[in-house]
Design a protein around this motif. Structure first.
Motif, mmCIF file in Angstrom:
data_model
loop_
_atom_site.group_PDB
_atom_site.id
_atom_site.type_symbol
_atom_site.label_atom_id
_atom_site.label_comp_id
_atom_site.label_asym_id
_atom_site.label_seq_id
_atom_site.Cartn_x
_atom_site.Cartn_y
_atom_site.Cartn_z
ATOM 1 N N UNK A 98 14.788 -10.783 -33.006
ATOM 2 C CA UNK A 98 15.185 -11.789 -33.983
ATOM 3 C C UNK A 98 16.699 -11.903 -34.142
ATOM 4 N N UNK A 99 17.436 -10.849 -33.851
ATOM 5 C CA UNK A 99 18.891 -10.975 -33.807
ATOM 6 C C UNK A 99 19.274 -11.960 -32.717
ATOM 7 N N UNK A 107 20.030 -19.668 -32.679
ATOM 8 C CA UNK A 107 19.912 -20.776 -33.623
ATOM 9 C C UNK A 107 21.271 -21.314 -34.031
ATOM 10 N N UNK A 108 22.299 -20.482 -33.896
ATOM 11 C CA UNK A 108 23.663 -20.915 -34.194
ATOM 12 C C UNK A 108 24.364 -21.473 -32.954
ATOM 13 N N UNK A 109 23.640 -21.549 -31.846
ATOM 14 C CA UNK A 109 24.181 -22.174 -30.648
ATOM 15 C C UNK A 109 24.706 -21.239 -29.583
ATOM 16 N N UNK A 110 24.570 -19.931 -29.772
ATOM 17 C CA UNK A 110 25.135 -18.971 -28.826
ATOM 18 C C UNK A 110 24.330 -18.883 -27.537
ATOM 19 N N UNK A 111 25.009 -18.472 -26.485
ATOM 20 C CA UNK A 111 24.346 -18.015 -25.271
ATOM 21 C C UNK A 111 24.079 -16.534 -25.458
ATOM 22 N N UNK A 137 16.208 -19.960 -26.686
ATOM 23 C CA UNK A 137 16.433 -21.331 -26.223
ATOM 24 C C UNK A 137 15.737 -22.333 -27.138
ATOM 25 N N UNK A 138 14.525 -22.019 -27.561
ATOM 26 C CA UNK A 138 13.797 -22.915 -28.455
ATOM 27 C C UNK A 138 14.503 -23.058 -29.798
ATOM 28 N N UNK A 139 15.240 -22.019 -30.209
ATOM 29 C CA UNK A 139 15.954 -22.061 -31.483
ATOM 30 C C UNK A 139 17.229 -22.884 -31.411
ATOM 31 N N UNK A 140 17.666 -23.212 -30.185
ATOM 32 C CA UNK A 140 18.861 -24.029 -30.046
ATOM 33 C C UNK A 140 19.966 -23.414 -29.226
ATOM 34 N N UNK A 141 19.778 -22.178 -28.784
ATOM 35 C CA UNK A 141 20.786 -21.524 -27.965
ATOM 36 C C UNK A 141 20.400 -21.528 -26.503
#
Length: 304
Positions: A22-23, A29-33, A62-66
């Protein structure tokens, strides 16, 4: 949610399950790779013999946005860790966040046996998995992290410095492993400071990991059913809460104020304002001292 980590690169070492997974997701989710490492893949399981895989973690990122990148690594193997650092360098020429969350000793330690009774080989392996893995990973990753000011190292452990300094954590090897990580964060903070880097130790509270939920025969959806067996489980938190704590640190432009400190997810929630999945802010370590360890009946009022 703001994508304020877009363009940033994180390595979550030990991201197969639990807090590490989850980390990685919350950083994504904040956009990080996010490089999510661990030993278990869809083709091969570690000695833990768990179903969770690093591929699943990367897909969740990836699904979260990263951008999630799964890499199978045994963090006790220096050549594998060194190759990972070279890969990150070649692909991104940067590392902004390092999370040392490697553990994998749930099946090795015994709560019932004293030091002289405990299986020595298992005890020494606990220390290797909990301490050596973190040292190896930092050794190879920190040269990347110090290239730019603002790098963050998060050493994941169990227990705050204040709590662990006055409480024995039931097992000699468990106690030593978790307390040593606190000191590792402090030591790295001293070496990173002149490069503009920050190192902290972070502990979740009573974590509803996959193993913990299975132990009580519940899921994340019905976890409160376990309160009939263990009422103090009411203070527990989801792994997402811990992940949000790391994401809050990673996006704080003034994160250096925490350098060298021992932090908890509940403490950071009060400062940064994030919540658990149910909208609450469980303050587990204060609860343990003031309620559970004090022998009082379970009552989370004022603690979440």
């Amino acid at each position: 949610m703001e994508r304020d980590l877009t363009g940033k690169v994180a390595l979550v070492a030990g991201a197969t399950r639990g807090a590490g997974r989850q980390i990685a997701v919350q950083l994504g989710a904040r956009g990080a790779t996010v490089y999510a490492t661990g030993r278990t893949t869809r083709e091969q399981r570690s000695e833990m013999d768990r179903p969770e895989t690093i591929e699943e973690t990367a897909e969740l990122v990836t699904a979260a946005g990263g951008t999630g990148i799964a890499v199978q690594i045994d963090h006790l193997e220096a050549d594998q860790v060194g190759a990972l650092a070279e890969r990150i360098d070649a692909s991104h020429n940067r590392l902004d966040v390092l999370v040392n969350d490697i553990w994998g000793s749930e099946l090795l330690f015994s709560w019932e046996h004293k030091l002289w009774e405990h299986d020595l080989d298992k005890g020494l392996r606990i220390l290797r998995l909990a301490i050596d893995t973190h040292i190896l990973t930092s050794h190879y990753a920190l040269p990347l992290l110090i290239r730019r000011p603002g790098g963050l190292v998060v050493e994941m452990t169990d227990g705050t410095l204040e709590y662990n300094s006055t409480n024995y954590r039931v097992s000699f090897f468990y106690d030593l492993a978790k307390t040593a990580v606190l000191r590792m964060a402090f030591s790295q903070s001293k070496e990173l400071a002149s490069y503009g880097g920050t190192a902290v130790a972070l502990t979740p509270g009573w974590l509803r990991s996959e193993i913990m939920l299975e132990n009580y025969g519940v899921t994340e959806q019905n976890w409160r059913d376990a309160l009939t067996v263990q009422p103090h489980f009411a203070i527990s938190e989801s792994p997402a809460f811990t992940g949000r704590a790391v994401a809050a640190l990673a996006t704080d432009p003034d994160v250096a104020r925490w350098n060298g400190q021992s932090l908890s997810s509940g403490q950071l929630a009060q400062i940064y304002g994030f919540t658990d999945l149910d909208g609450s802010r469980p303050d587990c370590w204060r609860y343990l001292v003031e309620v559970q360890d004090a022998g009082k009946p379970a009552d989370v009022n004022g603690y979440r």
